[in-house]
Design an enzyme around this catalytic site. Structure first.
Site, PDB file in Angstrom:
ATOM      1  N   ASP A 550       2.533  -8.006  -1.151  1.00  0.00           N
ATOM      2  CA  ASP A 550       2.282  -6.658  -0.635  1.00  0.00           C
ATOM      3  C   ASP A 550       2.658  -5.640  -1.715  1.00  0.00           C
ATOM      4  OD1 ASP A 550       1.723  -4.596   1.111  1.00  0.00           O
ATOM      5  OD2 ASP A 550       3.266  -5.110   2.573  1.00  0.00           O
ATOM      6  N   GLU A 553      -0.281  -2.340  -5.383  1.00  0.00           N
ATOM      7  CA  GLU A 553      -1.268  -1.386  -5.921  1.00  0.00           C
ATOM      8  C   GLU A 553      -0.980  -0.963  -7.377  1.00  0.00           C
ATOM      9  OE1 GLU A 553      -1.367  -1.773  -1.760  1.00  0.00           O
ATOM     10  OE2 GLU A 553       0.287  -0.953  -2.912  1.00  0.00           O
ATOM     11  N   ASP A 628      -2.240  -0.683   6.633  1.00  0.00           N
ATOM     12  CA  ASP A 628      -1.419  -0.095   7.702  1.00  0.00           C
ATOM     13  C   ASP A 628      -2.258   0.706   8.689  1.00  0.00           C
ATOM     14  OD1 ASP A 628       0.624  -1.265   6.340  1.00  0.00           O
ATOM     15  OD2 ASP A 628       1.377   0.568   5.435  1.00  0.00           O
TER      16      ASP A 628
END
Length: 972
Positions: A550, A553, A628
């Site tokens: 996770d 980015e 999300d």
């Protein structure tokens, strides 16, 4: 002094984390727009858009300054080389831009434009920067894995015109690239018709290197026909308190790409919008911002928006009746895409009636090469196949990975995990994987376990293993910067972290507080990362432990736009601006390889890694999810076109958080979301730490029972799903297929993004996404019969919308005639326990009384299938012989016989024929012949006549044929 500063540093950590968590817990259902740039706030986006607007305003008085130097053109061995000259004003000065057009054996054409001066390093960097001087040219290294063989048959067209160079190429030389020298442009033709045009509108702009100089101001009344350049963000740019130093100055690239006659374009994920992309230059129902691709941590993202999200795949398909083309913009920097459509009529008196629509797109990236691949189709499958031949096919995952995954932030202890596992079994609810978010670690130090709450991880994993279940743990790229933590100590001592603009280790803030980021562009960092996952190093993990990457980015809580500064430095001294969108891929690539090498030789299992950030090529290494989302009906509805966009962009192993990550869904919403999630390729329930528990057994009846039935449907159809995953892994086919993909000539279906087909099975699903709905409308394109999956109600009528009852307990799911659908009907606790179960074949007859389908089967764990350890069967029912035949469509390898021996006792226990002929009424037996048997045998069949709108159907019980054998069931 340093010791005295520590308390304030710790307070700063707490303050930043508190601010971030406050954002997470804010009840407002909206993204923090002020944290992310609009086009007007992104210097190069604003410049490229203004450039296009100026050209449009100037009209015919504008001449593009880009032209090909005619005497530079050389064509040899499928490659055209030349130089584009960019003219700078009236002084005669030009910028040399090397041009290469490579015609690939697949029929794809690749166009690259570089900048000679930067290429040779003949520029000066500002601020004493050590950054690379070239335009970034290594995106190919991460994204491309095949399909680059150059055509041996491409040739110059003998009928060239003055000022043009024409190249014939493609499998039958029915493609042609027409290169216009002045101004530079390219028309790509198929069968003498233009399908893609480069620089038709003259928006090509490659910002060349120049030293910073102060320009004289023009007189107030002085008129210029030149396009004015906005220099305000050439040399530095400030946003959110961070200043980007831009040591190379302006370096963006932009190009208009037109699709004449194409009204619909798809792809360029990830965005929360409709499947068919909207226009972006304003107007009723349109966006006023370009589609942005800049991988970002955007929580509570808004819907129906071109705003950037977590991943980027710069691949677009354009589609019209009977034709599909595609472009892939290979660039890893921040990028934006404008989309406009114009109605064109050959008759000025027609008022637009009967005309065609052109889609015109404008692509621009902040840095790097202009590197574009053009695929001329002509079908959606052709284009997707050509793209995935370049970037790689989707991973064939372990079978458990396509079962149900149960997750939340966070299960608080190993006993909590054991308890959830036991309750699934108590309620007879199947699942395959339970997940642990960041709280399992010791103070958010990865590769550790909390010594107070996860005291016996091996015992926990052993309990899961008893029912063939797995554990997934999260590990993110930020490494906690704290004393005595051996991981960060090694990261620093080995010099494996991302650097700041001053070439010192970069420090930012994320979940652990002060953190450093591993630089997986560095081969040494990747090798070190792989070593950390060895069972001896990551103690407490076992063979049934897998990974979740996770925040890759990368997410940086105190960084500009919640990410790294663009002038940070990576391995090889490439700036972060050059590699941002591919950063997440490099991290997952390292983790994937680590899982391959963590065990002993002979213990290798296919890795499973979930990623949030992605780029073209990420599909080779695992799954993604849409991030999300929120627990509301609108986000449930939006998940379907989002996942469809991922499928047509070559990354089909995609899903969304079932139930919504933020907020608490109603019981009805949770139930409907599980029903929809049963058709996500990646099927996971997940929830925020601040939400109520929502495991399937929580809501009570009737909801728990209905959710359980949805989960059992997923497991029943696992053979069909696994076969679809296999197809995706060998030719890039989408697992979920939108209407236009399956019916490419039906214009009424081109904009439909709320229903889909599953692989090649003929299953057509339309999940309920509206509160209180008791019915849905499903659009049917073709003349085939469709049958309700559960009760065989018939629907027919091409080009019509059909209303289907959908009370809460009902999933709208149809079977298209003409298919054989494999499934396993015995309910089990996990997919691993289904390994030896028999198969049911659903034979769904078409209008002509025929049907066909395939089944792919292997051990669901290892790579032995690459050596032939698999079963691949074709099932065909023919009306002419009134028989169902099983034939081998696999290729024998060294492990084929061994695998067939292992699977010898796995049989077909039932054949159901839907749409059975009325002439079968009264039939009581069928004749079964199996290869290797001394003689055939008679098997009982039961016939059920058509009534109440439901089709007739017949059931052959226990034909006893081996699933891996050849056989024939004769109904005559």
């Amino acid at each position: 002094m340093q010791a005295m500063r520590l308390p304030s540093s710790r307070w700063m950590v707490l303050f930043i984390l508190l601010c971030y968590l406050c954002c997470l817990f804010t009840p407002a259902v909206t993204v923090k727009h002020e944290n992310f740039k609009t086009c007007d706030q992104s210097g190069f986006c604003k410049r490229n858009r203004a450039f296009a607007e100026s050209i449009t305003t100037l009209g015919s008085s504008w001449t593009s300054p880009y032209q090909v130097e005619s005497n530079s053109i050389k064509f040899k061995n499928g490659q055209l080389q030349g130089t584009i000259l960019k003219s700078l004003g009236d002084g005669g000065e030009t910028v040399r831009l090397p041009l290469a057009i490579i015609f690939l054996q697949s029929g794809t054409a690749r166009v690259t434009v570089d900048e000679e001066r930067r290429q040779k390093g003949n520029i000066e960097l500002r601020h004493n920067s050590v950054a690379r001087k070239e335009r970034y040219n290594e995106a190919e290294k991460w994204a491309i894995v095949g399909g680059l063989d150059v055509s041996k048959t491409a040739a110059l067209n003998e009928h060239n015109e003055e000022g043009f160079t024409k190249v014939l190429y493609g499998p039958s030389k029915n493609y042609e690239a027409v290169i216009r020298h002045s101004p530079f442009g390219i028309d790509f033709k198929r069968d003498e018709q233009t399908h893609v045009k480069f620089n038709e509108r003259g928006f090509l702009d490659m910002e060349h290197w120049r030293p910073k100089v102060e320009k004289e101001k023009k007189e107030e009344n002085e008129v210029s026909t030149d396009v004015a350049e906005d220099e305000s963000t050439w040399w530095e740019e400030t946003f959110g308190g961070n200043t980007d130093t831009k040591p190379r100055g302006p370096e963006s690239i932009g190009l208009d790409i037109s699709f004449p006659g194409y009204e619909h374009v798809y792809g360029i994920p990830e965005h929360a919008g409709p499947l068919s992309l909207k226009e972006t230059r304003g107007g009723s129902g349109n966006y006023n911002q370009p589609y942005r691709m800049y991988n970002s941590d955007v929580f509570e993202y808004e819907l129906d928006s071109p705003m950037t999200l977590y991943g980027s795949i710069p691949f677009m398909q354009a589609h019209r009746k009977g034709s599909t083309v595609g472009v892939f913009w290979l660039n890893a920097a921040e990028m934006w895409v404008d989309v406009v459509k114009s109605k064109v009529s050959s008759n000025p008196l027609s008022l637009g009636i009967g005309g065609k629509t052109d889609t015109q797109t404008h692509w621009f990236s902040e840095s790097g090469l202009l590197d574009v691949f053009v695929m001329l189709g002509s079908t959606p499958k052709d284009v997707t196949s050509a793209y995935t031949e370049l970037t790689g096919y989707s991973q064939l995952p372990q079978q458990f990975a396509i079962g149900y995954h149960q997750c939340r932030w966070n299960y608080v202890s190993d006993e909590d995990v054991r308890d959830v596992d036991r309750k699934f079994d108590k309620h007879k609810i199947p699942y395959d994987v339970i997940w642990l978010d960041i709280e399992y670690t010791d103070d958010r130090k990865y590769f550790t376990w909390d010594p107070h709450t996860f005291t016996d991880p091996i015992g926990m994993e052993k309990q899961l293993d008893q029912t063939e279940r797995k554990l997934v743990v999260i590990i993110d790229p930020h490494i906690k910067n704290t004393a005595g933590y051996h991981i960060v100590d090694e990261l620093k001592s080995k010099d494996l972290a991302v650097k700041n603009k001053d070439n010192s280790i970069y420090e930012g803030w994320c979940w652990p507080g002060s953190s450093h980021w591993i630089d997986c562009f560095n081969p040494a960092a990747k090798a070190w990362w792989k070593s950390l996952f060895k069972y001896d190093n990551f103690k407490g993990t076992a063979q049934n432990t897998f990974l979740w990457n996770d925040m890759n980015e990368p997410s940086v809580f105190n960084g500009p736009e919640t990410t790294m500064p663009k002038d940070n430095l990576h391995y090889g001294n490439w700036e972060h601006r050059d590699v941002h969108n591919v950063n997440g891929l490099t991290f997952v690539n390292a983790t994937y390889d680590a899982l391959l090498e963590r065990g002993k030789k002979g213990e290798i299992r296919r890795p499973f890694v979930l990623t949030r950030a992605f780029y073209a090529g990420s599909q080779r290494m695992g799954a993604m999810w849409t991030g999300d989302n929120l627990a509301n009906w609108e986000h449930l509805e939006a998940s379907i076109p989002m996942i469809l966009s991922m499928n047509i962009a070559g990354f089909p192993f995609a899903g969304a958080d079932v139930g919504g990550f933020f907020g608490n869904p109603s019981k009805e919403l949770l139930t409907r979301w599980f029903q929809a999630g049963a058709f996500y390729p990646f099927f996971r329930g997940h929830a925020h730490i601040d939400t109520r528990r929502r495991e399937p057994y929580i809501p009570g009846e009737p909801y728990t029972g209905i959710i359980t039935q949805a989960l059992r449907l997923r497991y029943q159809l696992l053979p069909a799903w696994y076969t679809a995953f296999h197809e995706a892994s060998v030719d890039g086919s989408p697992i979920l297929r939108p209407q236009y993909y399956v019916h490419p000539t039906d214009e009424r279906g081109f904009a439909i993004g709320d229903q889909f087909y599953i692989g090649s099975t003929g299953l057509l699903a339309k999940p309920v996404t509206t509160e209180g709905a008791e019915k849905v409308n499903i659009y049917i394109s073709d003349e085939e019969k469709y049958y309700d999956y559960f009760d065989f109600t018939m629907y027919s009528g091409a080009g019509k919308t059909h209303t289907i009852a959908a009370p809460l307990a009902k999933i709208p799911l149809l079977m298209q005639g003409g298919h054989v659908i494999p499934r396993r009907d015995r309910p089990r606790r996990s997919s691993g326990l289904m390994k030896w179960d028999p198969f049911t074949l659903m034979v769904v007859l078409d209008n002509a009384g025929n049907a066909e389908g395939t089944l792919y089967l292997d051990d669901g764990e290892t790579f032995d299938f690459q050596s032939g350890a698999y079963i691949h069967r074709s099932f065909k029912f023919s009306s002419s012989t009134s028989s169902l035949v099983s034939e081998n469509v696999g290729t024998e390898g060294k492990k084929t016989k061994e695998y067939l021996k292992i699977m010898a006792k796995v049989r077909v226990e039932k054949v159901v024929v839907v749409g059975a002929p009325a002439s079968w009424e009264g039939k009581t037996e069928v004749f079964v012949v199996e290869e290797g048997a001394k003689e055939g045998k008679k098997v009982k069949v039961s016939f059920h006549r058509a009534e109440g709108g439901r089709a007739a159907w017949a059931v052959v019980r226990d034909p006893g044929t081996g699933i891996g054998n050849g056989w024939k069931v004769d109904f005559s």
